[in-house]
Design an enzyme around this catalytic site. Structure first.
Site, PDB file in Angstrom:
ATOM      1  N   SER A 205     -11.224 -16.407  17.147  1.00 11.98           N
ATOM      2  CA  SER A 205     -11.838 -16.934  15.929  1.00 11.98           C
ATOM      3  C   SER A 205     -12.628 -18.185  16.302  1.00 11.98           C
ATOM      4  O   SER A 205     -12.332 -18.820  17.320  1.00 11.98           O
ATOM      5  CB  SER A 205     -10.737 -17.326  14.940  1.00 11.98           C
ATOM      6  OG  SER A 205     -11.254 -18.208  13.950  1.00 11.98           O
TER       7      SER A 205
ATOM      8  N   TYR B 239      -2.553 -20.912  12.451  1.00 10.26           N
ATOM      9  CA  TYR B 239      -3.648 -19.993  12.804  1.00 10.26           C
ATOM     10  C   TYR B 239      -4.537 -20.595  13.891  1.00 10.26           C
ATOM     11  O   TYR B 239      -4.844 -19.962  14.903  1.00 10.26           O
ATOM     12  CB  TYR B 239      -4.464 -19.697  11.538  1.00 10.26           C
ATOM     13  CG  TYR B 239      -5.581 -18.701  11.714  1.00 10.26           C
ATOM     14  CD1 TYR B 239      -5.330 -17.332  11.687  1.00 10.26           C
ATOM     15  CD2 TYR B 239      -6.897 -19.123  11.892  1.00 10.26           C
ATOM     16  CE1 TYR B 239      -6.360 -16.412  11.838  1.00 10.26           C
ATOM     17  CE2 TYR B 239      -7.930 -18.213  12.043  1.00 10.26           C
ATOM     18  CZ  TYR B 239      -7.654 -16.860  12.012  1.00 10.26           C
ATOM     19  OH  TYR B 239      -8.675 -15.958  12.157  1.00 10.26           O
TER      20      TYR B 239
END
Ligand code: BGC
Length: 261
Positions: free
Chosen positions: A145, A158
């Site tokens: 990401s 995350y």
């Protein structure tokens, strides 16, 4: 089209929807036989299989939780049993959940680390052990990401899992570089996927997200899948340990766009 992908076999985790689904569809279109892994929605997975088969491709669905070693092993077994080989493993399955860090429980922390990071370890190692045993070419792609680079308050677990994915990618790329195995990552920005559905359905929060993107639009899952197909193919034969950002420029410090600073 990448001719060398014809007849090769890929496992794509979390591929009943979102980015994983587009990767499975794209690789099948390139002639790969694909194992479509899903966690809980077998109907969605079946839709992906039907779509691929309607297009003349080959695919099979396999349930499994990527944070459980037995489930990951059964993904490998399905690939070998159904298609007779394994060439590529795509670690795509991932979760995120907003929670300010001071309110985050250990369980909430752990769940994201289990799926996003332990899942990466389990999947990569299942594939790599197989590649080593066969002394064959092997390829691993990790879906990271932009948050492997950009800090993200409210999503500490995350962001940590994704920065871990980055260093995991680089470290194992180096560890197996002499063994015909390449390991790379793709770092998507804001993409039109179920994970972002709620945020993008609201006009204000959609605009807030677009304001963070120099190209001023949300990305498409197919645009991430295109990078995966290239990394899967021999066209990228000299690339390993790399993260490709597919983010419309999100990591380019957009607030500096007008020459400020
Ligand atoms: C997240 C999205 C987010 C994007 C940009 C991705 O990793 O899954 O929810 O919109 O990063 O912040």
């Amino acid at each position: 089209m990448y001719q060398d992908l014809q007849g090769k076999v890929a496992v794509i985790t979390g591929s009943s929807r979102g980015i994983g689904r587009s990767i499975a569809e794209r690789l099948a279109k390139e002639g790969m036989q694909v194992v479509v892994n899903y966690h809980s929605n077998s109907e969605e997975a079946q839709e992906v299989i039907n779509y691929i088969q309607d297009q003349g491709g080959q695919a099979i669905a396999q349930q499994g939780d990527v944070s459980l070693e037995d489930d990951v092993q059964s993904l490998l077994r399905t690939a070998l049993h159904e298609f007779g080989r394994l060439d590529l493993w795509v670690n795509n399955a991932g979760v995120e959940n907003y929670q300010p860090t001071e309110r985050m429980s250990l369980n909430e922390w752990q769940k994201v680390i289990d799926i996003n990071l332990n899942g990466l370890f389990l999947g990569s190692m299942a594939a790599i052990r197989h590649f080593l045993k066969n002394n064959q070419y092997g390829n691993v792609i990790n879906i990271s990401s932009v948050h492997e680079r950009i800090p993200w308050p409210g999503f500490t677990n995350y962001a940590v899992s994704k920065s871990g994915a980055k260093m995991f990618t680089k470290t194992i790329a180096l560890e197996y570089s002499k063994r015909k195995i390449r390991v790379n990552a793709i770092a998507p920005g804001a993409i039109d996927t179920p994970i972002n559905a709620e945020k993008l359905a609201d006009a204000t929060s959609q605009q807030e997200t677009i304001d963070l993107i120099p190209m001023a639009r949300i990305g498409k899952t197919q645009e991430v899948a295109a990078a995966a197909a290239w990394l899967a193919s021999q066209e990228s034969s000299y690339v390993t340990g790399e993260t490709i950002f597919v983010d419309g420029g999100m990591t380019l410090y957009p607030s500096f766009a007008e020459g400020k600073g």
